[in-house]
Each structure stands twice: as structure tokens, then as C-alpha cells.
Design a protein around this motif. Structure first.
Motif, short mmCIF file in Angstrom:
data_model
loop_
_atom_site.label_atom_id
_atom_site.label_comp_id
_atom_site.label_asym_id
_atom_site.label_seq_id
_atom_site.Cartn_x
_atom_site.Cartn_y
_atom_site.Cartn_z
N ASP A 20 -1.98 -22.96 -16.37
CA ASP A 20 -0.72 -22.84 -16.53
C ASP A 20 -0.03 -21.61 -15.40
OD1 ASP A 20 1.90 -22.00 -17.44
OD2 ASP A 20 1.51 -22.97 -19.33
N PRO A 21 0.70 -22.10 -14.59
CA PRO A 21 1.32 -21.03 -13.67
C PRO A 21 1.75 -19.85 -14.44
CG PRO A 21 2.30 -23.05 -13.07
CD PRO A 21 1.58 -23.42 -14.50
N PHE A 22 2.37 -19.99 -15.48
CA PHE A 22 2.98 -18.75 -16.49
C PHE A 22 1.83 -17.86 -16.67
CE2 PHE A 22 4.20 -16.43 -20.38
CZ PHE A 22 5.24 -16.06 -19.83
N CYS A 23 0.72 -18.43 -17.04
CA CYS A 23 -0.47 -17.72 -17.50
C CYS A 23 -0.94 -16.89 -16.46
CB CYS A 23 -1.60 -18.56 -18.01
SG CYS A 23 -1.46 -19.11 -19.80
N GLN A 24 -1.12 -17.33 -15.14
CA GLN A 24 -1.72 -16.73 -14.06
C GLN A 24 -0.73 -15.50 -13.61
OE1 GLN A 24 -2.08 -20.07 -11.42
NE2 GLN A 24 -3.74 -20.99 -12.24
N ALA A 25 0.61 -15.98 -13.67
CA ALA A 25 1.44 -15.03 -13.20
C ALA A 25 1.55 -13.62 -14.47
CB ALA A 25 3.06 -15.84 -13.54
N VAL A 26 1.32 -13.96 -15.68
CA VAL A 26 1.23 -13.09 -16.54
C VAL A 26 -0.05 -12.14 -16.27
CG1 VAL A 26 0.74 -12.41 -19.18
CG2 VAL A 26 2.50 -14.00 -18.52
N GLU A 27 -1.20 -12.76 -15.78
CA GLU A 27 -2.35 -11.96 -15.34
C GLU A 27 -2.12 -11.23 -14.42
OE1 GLU A 27 -6.07 -10.71 -15.98
OE2 GLU A 27 -5.50 -12.52 -17.21
N GLU A 28 -1.49 -11.63 -13.34
CA GLU A 28 -1.22 -10.79 -12.21
C GLU A 28 -0.34 -9.64 -12.57
OE1 GLU A 28 0.35 -13.65 -9.47
OE2 GLU A 28 -1.58 -14.58 -9.08
N VAL A 29 0.66 -9.98 -13.23
CA VAL A 29 1.63 -8.86 -13.47
C VAL A 29 0.97 -7.69 -14.49
CG1 VAL A 29 3.69 -8.27 -14.95
CG2 VAL A 29 3.78 -10.18 -13.43
N VAL A 30 0.27 -8.07 -15.22
CA VAL A 30 -0.51 -7.12 -16.19
C VAL A 30 -1.43 -6.49 -15.49
CG1 VAL A 30 -2.12 -6.68 -17.89
CG2 VAL A 30 -0.11 -8.37 -18.50
N GLN A 31 -2.20 -6.97 -14.43
CA GLN A 31 -2.99 -6.09 -13.59
C GLN A 31 -2.38 -5.06 -12.58
OE1 GLN A 31 -5.48 -9.20 -11.33
NE2 GLN A 31 -6.75 -9.62 -13.10
N ASP A 32 -1.27 -5.66 -12.26
CA ASP A 32 -0.41 -4.78 -11.31
C ASP A 32 0.25 -3.57 -12.07
OD1 ASP A 32 1.11 -4.18 -8.60
OD2 ASP A 32 2.64 -4.82 -10.05
N LEU A 33 0.61 -3.82 -13.11
CA LEU A 33 1.19 -2.67 -13.90
C LEU A 33 0.20 -1.71 -14.67
CD1 LEU A 33 3.80 -4.53 -16.28
CD2 LEU A 33 4.42 -3.02 -14.13
N ASP A 34 -0.92 -2.26 -15.05
CA ASP A 34 -2.19 -1.51 -15.38
C ASP A 34 -2.50 -0.60 -14.51
OD1 ASP A 34 -4.06 -0.73 -17.62
OD2 ASP A 34 -5.48 -1.88 -16.18
N LEU A 35 -2.55 -0.89 -12.98
CA LEU A 35 -3.03 -0.31 -11.88
C LEU A 35 -1.80 0.80 -11.79
CD1 LEU A 35 -4.91 0.50 -9.61
CD2 LEU A 35 -3.72 -1.27 -8.47
N LYS A 36 -0.63 0.40 -11.84
CA LYS A 36 0.47 1.50 -11.52
C LYS A 36 0.64 2.47 -12.70
CE LYS A 36 3.75 -1.64 -8.83
NZ LYS A 36 4.62 -2.34 -8.75
N ILE A 37 0.50 2.22 -13.68
CA ILE A 37 0.41 2.93 -15.09
C ILE A 37 -0.69 4.05 -14.79
CG2 ILE A 37 -0.07 3.39 -17.37
CD1 ILE A 37 1.49 0.67 -17.77
N LYS A 38 -1.95 3.56 -14.45
CA LYS A 38 -3.01 4.34 -14.22
C LYS A 38 -2.82 5.51 -13.10
CE LYS A 38 -6.57 1.81 -16.60
NZ LYS A 38 -7.58 0.89 -16.57
N ASN A 39 -2.27 4.87 -12.06
CA ASN A 39 -2.12 5.81 -10.74
C ASN A 39 -1.15 6.76 -11.09
OD1 ASN A 39 -3.96 4.50 -9.34
ND2 ASN A 39 -1.99 3.15 -8.32
N ILE A 40 0.05 6.36 -11.91
CA ILE A 40 0.92 7.48 -12.17
C ILE A 40 0.38 8.56 -13.20
CG2 ILE A 40 3.09 8.03 -13.60
CD1 ILE A 40 3.97 5.17 -12.74
N ILE A 41 -0.53 8.20 -14.11
CA ILE A 41 -1.12 9.23 -14.86
C ILE A 41 -1.96 10.08 -14.33
CG2 ILE A 41 -2.58 9.48 -16.97
CD1 ILE A 41 -1.61 6.88 -18.05
N ASP A 42 -2.48 9.65 -13.30
CA ASP A 42 -3.47 10.25 -12.61
C ASP A 42 -3.09 11.47 -11.58
OD1 ASP A 42 -5.95 8.95 -13.42
OD2 ASP A 42 -6.03 7.80 -11.77
N SER A 43 -1.82 10.75 -10.89
CA SER A 43 -1.01 11.35 -10.11
C SER A 43 -0.42 12.98 -11.06
CB SER A 43 0.23 10.84 -9.42
OG SER A 43 0.90 11.72 -8.69
N GLN A 44 0.05 12.64 -12.22
CA GLN A 44 0.52 13.65 -13.17
C GLN A 44 -0.53 14.55 -13.40
OE1 GLN A 44 2.34 11.12 -16.24
NE2 GLN A 44 4.22 11.27 -15.40
N GLN A 45 -1.63 14.02 -13.69
CA GLN A 45 -2.72 15.02 -14.28
C GLN A 45 -3.19 15.84 -12.99
OE1 GLN A 45 -5.83 12.44 -15.68
NE2 GLN A 45 -4.91 12.45 -17.70
#
Length: 334
Positions: free
Chosen positions: A295-320
Motif C-alpha cells: 500500500d502506497p500509504f504504508c510505504q509513505a508512513v514508513e518513510e515519514v516516521v524514519q525521517d522524523l525519528d532521525l530529526k528528533i534524535k538529531n535535535i536531542i543530540d544537538s541540545q545535549q
């Protein structure tokens, strides 16, 4: 050279860092262009309902009022524009909607940053630039060449479908995250109330909205109050106020229980990196449940979640890193 989109991003970051100068709550969220337009449309519909008994509003009227609103708020010339019908009432309803939703729109943030001198001189944004950005003119100009010169092919149609699925996935995931931060965000709730399908159609949202207005509560709080009352079987359970919502008990219960699950993760997981990952994973599984892997939506959700997960971790690392650098060599007692 810094791009204009980066300047807008820095504007939002400035708001995040200095939120106490803008609002009384650190949970205040930013209302971007899409949300601003939706808030305006809902406000116009509400005014129309009050004055004429009709909750509908034409797209042409919305766009005309949208154009006038942007020019007025940005202090740009609108001498050649005619003030739209009931504009004062619509503007008042729009401002009230944002206040109830604990939101500030992009123009409010921009003007506050400018008045307080929070933006670097080399990142100054002209009102007309912000107008073009919010109106989408900037993005259109950047993409005009490729869009006009590309023929319509099967590949392009597939690309359009993927883009549509990606936009829906991003909107859904981000709306759940926004509600987690700001439960008063009625626009975010509107996006995910029936995503995935809970049988909560437009009628359910309208019923919920009307009941919440009578109680002077946010839609999310109203839904939560209703489900808690049903679960506990209290005296208010028989209240006639709840009658319109009784047909939607199953769907609303599903929505509130899932929201509770996300809140539990926040409360139980102290490590922000782990909490962010768990929240995103939970939202992902919730959105793709019952769908096929292709399902295209499933693939899109997977991509969005991976991207956001990386961004959140980068923000946390930067703050630390910033915190570590600022405290290096300094005694904890100081």
C-alpha cells in the motif's frame, strides 16, 4: 547563502526558543499556511451559520477573504481590494479560533520576532516575501520549469500518487504529535479523528464540535470527557447534551484510548530519544494496521516516521552537545 525556507524555519526555531515572549504556554503550536487557510474557512462557515443558518461557504469566497486577510495582517497595500462581506466578524472568529486552539499563525510569529528584534539582520524577511511564501507563490516559481516541461506519463502519475500518499502520511503523523503537545489543536484533531477509519465521518466531527462549543471546551477535551463519563457511568452520562455523541461512542472510544496510549509513553519513558522512537513506532503501527505492505500509504508512513525519528534524535543530540559545551569545566554547585 541561506535559503528562504531556511529563514522561515529559523523563524519558527526562534519562537520555540523564546516561546515565553509569545505565549503563556510552551505547548502553543505554530499554525502554518495550510492550517491558517483551514482555520479561516471554519471561521467563515461559523459566521455564516450564525448570520444565515448555513454552515457552508464557497471556495471563491474563502480565497478572496484569504487574500484580503494576508494583506491586512502583513500591512501590505490592499487599496484595490474590496473588503469581503462580514470581514470584521470573520477576522474576530479567526483570532478566537486560534486562541481557543492555543495556536499562533506564522504572521503573528513573524511580526512578534520583528518587533522584539529577535532575527539577525542578514535573515530579515520582507512582508511581501512572507506573503508569497504563505500563498505558495515561492514554491510555484521554484518548480515552474520542471512542472511545465514534464509531459504527463504513467511514471508521473505514480509520482503524484506517491506524493499524495506522502502528504497524507506526514499530515497524519504530525497531527498526532501535535495533539500530544497541544490537546487544544482542533485542526490536528480534525485531520486524524478518522485516520485510520473509525467510522467518525463529517457528521461525527460536526456533532463533536457543536457539543464542545456548548461546553466551551476544546474538541479533544470534549471527546475525552464524554468517553470518561461513559466508562465511569456517572450522573452526567444521561445528560441530553451528550445525545448527539452517543452514535459515535465506539469510534470516539478508539480514538481516546489510542491517545491515552501515546500519553502513557510520554509519562513512562524518561529518555526522550527512546520516547520519541516509541511514539513514532506506535503511531506508525496504528496507521498501517490492516493495510497491505504494498500500500502506497504504508510505504509513505514508513518513510515519514524514519525521517522524523532521525530529526528528533538529531535535535536531542544537538541540545545535549550545547548543554555539555556550556557546562564543561563549571562546577555543578555554581
Amino acid at each position: 547563502m541561506i535559503t528562504f525556507q531556511q529563514e522561515i524555519l529559523n523563524l519558527v526555531k526562534c519562537f520555540r526558543r523564546q516561546w515565553h515572549l509569545f505565549s503563556n504556554s510552551e505547548r502553543t503550536t505554530v499554525c502554518g499556511a495550510d492550517c491558517m487557510l483551514m482555520a479561516l474557512q471554519l471561521s467563515m462557515a461559523e459566521v455564516n451559520k450564525q448570520l444565515h443558518g448555513d454552515f457552508t461557504v464557497s471556495l471563491s469566497d474563502v480565497l478572496e477573504t484569504w487574500n484580503y486577510l494576508l494583506h491586512e495582517k502583513l500591512g501590505l497595500s490592499y487599496e484595490n481590494m474590496k473588503e469581503t462581506e462580514n470581514y470584521a466578524d470573520v477576522k474576530k472568529a479567526y483570532d478566537a479560533f486560534l486562541a481557543r486552539s492555543n495556536m499562533l499563525d506564522l504572521i503573528d510569529i513573524y511580526q512578534k520576532c520583528c518587533s522584539l528584534g529577535l532575527l539577525p539582520e542578514d535573515e530579515s524577511i520582507a512582508p511581501v516575501q512572507l506573503l508569497e511564501f504563505i500563498s505558495g507563490i515561492t514554491n510555484v516559481q521554484e518548480n515552474t520549469g520542471s512542472v511545465l516541461s514534464t509531459p504527463s506519463t504513467h511514471v508521473n502519475r505514480q509520482g503524484q500518487e506517491h506524493m499524495k500518499a506522502s502528504m497524507l502520511a506526514k499530515k497524519s503523523v504530525c497531527s498526532y504529535l501535535s495533539l500530544l503537545v497541544n490537546s487544544k489543536d482542533d485542526l490536528a484533531l480534525a485531520h486524524v479523528l478518522n485516520v485510520p477509519d473509525r467510522g467518525l465521518d463529517r457528521e461525527a466531527f460536526t456533532d463533536l464540535k457543536h457539543v464542545s462549543q456548548k461546553r466551551k471546551m476544546s474538541i479533544f477535551l470534549m471527546a475525552t470527557s464524554f468517553i470518561r463519563t461513559i466508562e465511569l457511568g456517572g450522573r452526567d452520562c444521561a445528560s441530553s447534551l451528550y445525545d448527539p455523541l452517543r452514535a459515535h461512542v465506539k469510534g470516539l472510544s478508539n480514538f481516546i484510548n489510542f491517545s491515552d496510549k501515546l500519553q502513557e509513553i510520554v509519562g513512562e519513558t524518561l529518555n526522550p530519544r527512546i520516547a520519541g522512537g516509541r511514539i513514532l513506532s506506535t503511531v506508525k503501527m496504528h496507521l498501517i494496521k490492516g493495510r497491505s505492505n504494498g500500500d502506497p500509504f504504508c510505504q509513505a508512513v514508513e518513510e515519514v516516521v524514519q525521517d522524523l525519528d532521525l530529526k528528533i534524535k538529531n535535535i536531542i543530540d544537538s541540545q545535549q552537545e550545547i548543554l555539555t559545551a556550556s557546562t564543561t569545566g563549571v562546577s555543578p554547585t555554581r
